[in-house]
Design a protein around this motif. Sequence first.
Motif, short mmCIF file in Angstrom:
data_model
loop_
_atom_site.label_atom_id
_atom_site.label_comp_id
_atom_site.label_asym_id
_atom_site.label_seq_id
_atom_site.Cartn_x
_atom_site.Cartn_y
_atom_site.Cartn_z
N VAL A 39 0.84 -1.20 0.00
CA VAL A 39 0.00 0.00 0.00
C VAL A 39 0.87 1.25 0.00
O VAL A 39 0.60 2.22 -0.71
CB VAL A 39 -0.97 -0.01 1.20
CG1 VAL A 39 -1.64 1.33 1.39
CG2 VAL A 39 -2.01 -1.10 1.03
N SER A 40 1.94 1.24 0.76
CA SER A 40 2.85 2.38 0.81
C SER A 40 3.51 2.60 -0.56
O SER A 40 3.61 3.74 -1.03
CB SER A 40 3.92 2.14 1.87
OG SER A 40 4.87 3.16 1.85
N ASP A 41 3.94 1.52 -1.20
CA ASP A 41 4.55 1.65 -2.52
C ASP A 41 3.56 2.18 -3.55
O ASP A 41 3.89 3.06 -4.35
CB ASP A 41 5.10 0.30 -2.99
CG ASP A 41 6.30 -0.17 -2.18
OD1 ASP A 41 6.90 0.69 -1.48
OD2 ASP A 41 6.62 -1.37 -2.24
N ILE A 42 2.35 1.69 -3.51
CA ILE A 42 1.34 2.15 -4.47
C ILE A 42 1.00 3.61 -4.23
O ILE A 42 0.90 4.40 -5.17
CB ILE A 42 0.07 1.26 -4.38
CG1 ILE A 42 0.38 -0.13 -4.94
CG2 ILE A 42 -1.09 1.89 -5.14
CD1 ILE A 42 -0.73 -1.13 -4.72
N SER A 43 0.85 4.00 -2.96
CA SER A 43 0.51 5.39 -2.68
C SER A 43 1.66 6.32 -3.04
O SER A 43 1.44 7.46 -3.45
CB SER A 43 0.12 5.57 -1.21
OG SER A 43 1.21 5.29 -0.38
N THR A 44 2.90 5.84 -2.93
CA THR A 44 4.05 6.65 -3.34
C THR A 44 4.02 6.86 -4.85
O THR A 44 4.26 7.96 -5.34
CB THR A 44 5.36 5.97 -2.93
OG1 THR A 44 5.37 5.80 -1.52
CG2 THR A 44 6.56 6.79 -3.35
N VAL A 46 1.38 6.73 -6.81
CA VAL A 46 0.23 7.58 -7.15
C VAL A 46 0.43 9.00 -6.66
O VAL A 46 -0.10 9.95 -7.22
CB VAL A 46 -1.07 6.96 -6.58
CG1 VAL A 46 -2.25 7.87 -6.78
CG2 VAL A 46 -1.34 5.62 -7.22
N LEU A 48 0.14 9.93 -3.24
CA LEU A 48 -0.69 10.20 -2.07
C LEU A 48 0.16 10.17 -0.82
O LEU A 48 1.17 9.50 -0.75
CB LEU A 48 -1.80 9.16 -1.95
CG LEU A 48 -2.80 9.12 -3.09
CD1 LEU A 48 -3.78 7.98 -2.85
CD2 LEU A 48 -3.54 10.42 -3.21
N GLU A 49 -0.32 10.89 0.18
CA GLU A 49 0.31 10.85 1.49
C GLU A 49 -0.71 10.40 2.50
O GLU A 49 -1.90 10.29 2.20
CB GLU A 49 0.83 12.24 1.86
CG GLU A 49 1.97 12.70 0.98
CD GLU A 49 2.49 14.06 1.40
OE1 GLU A 49 1.93 14.66 2.34
OE2 GLU A 49 3.45 14.52 0.79
N ILE A 50 -0.27 10.14 3.69
CA ILE A 50 -1.19 9.69 4.73
C ILE A 50 -2.25 10.75 5.00
O ILE A 50 -3.41 10.44 5.20
CB ILE A 50 -0.41 9.36 6.02
CG1 ILE A 50 0.43 8.11 5.80
CG2 ILE A 50 -1.35 9.16 7.20
CD1 ILE A 50 1.33 7.76 6.95
N GLY A 52 -3.54 12.88 2.95
CA GLY A 52 -4.27 13.28 1.75
C GLY A 52 -3.33 13.61 0.62
O GLY A 52 -2.16 13.30 0.64
N VAL A 53 -3.89 14.28 -0.38
CA VAL A 53 -3.12 14.64 -1.55
C VAL A 53 -2.15 15.74 -1.18
O VAL A 53 -2.52 16.72 -0.54
CB VAL A 53 -4.06 15.11 -2.68
CG1 VAL A 53 -3.28 15.50 -3.91
CG2 VAL A 53 -5.06 14.02 -3.02
#
Length: 171
Positions: A39-44, A46, A48-50, A52-53
């Motif tokens: 999830v951290s890799d995907i959000s990085t 994309v 995203l941060e914890i 929000g955007v």
Amino acid sequence: MKRNLLSIIILALLVVNIVLSAIMMVSVSSASKKTAKMVSDISTIVGLEINGVPKSDSAMNSVSMADTAVHNIADEMTIPLKKGEDGKDHFAVGNASLSMNTKHKDYATYSETMADLEGIIKDIIYSVMGNYTVDEARSNSEKIKEEVITKIQERFDSDFIYSVSFNFLYS
């Protein structure tokens, strides 16, 4: 004799239960770590941060005080606010100031004429604050500041103005 045998069986079952619980915890925690990493890799990827955007330019938030110039809006503003539940007219009275990044390429262009551009800035502040009731304005000052700074940056087509500060009294 039966009591001792029963105690030994209960003890054996407790040991088996503890061993199986430990195995289950190890397998679940490793799977949980792998899921959190994914999830951290995907959000990085994309972006995203914890919380929000992220802001469009993270450098805006890291302008040092030495690189900051403040422009105070000269006149006190009296802004009519949207009517609330009480049906009465309410006003915000006070001053605003803009924080500008002196290292930004557009600072030299606009800094000389900021006094002439105050009308545009006041109009933006009036239009944004006029959309809020007195209670909303009191409780959502950070949201209003973000909205004002976004509209100012859109109007100037630049982010050399990175912050706005208010000092309003509400009546």
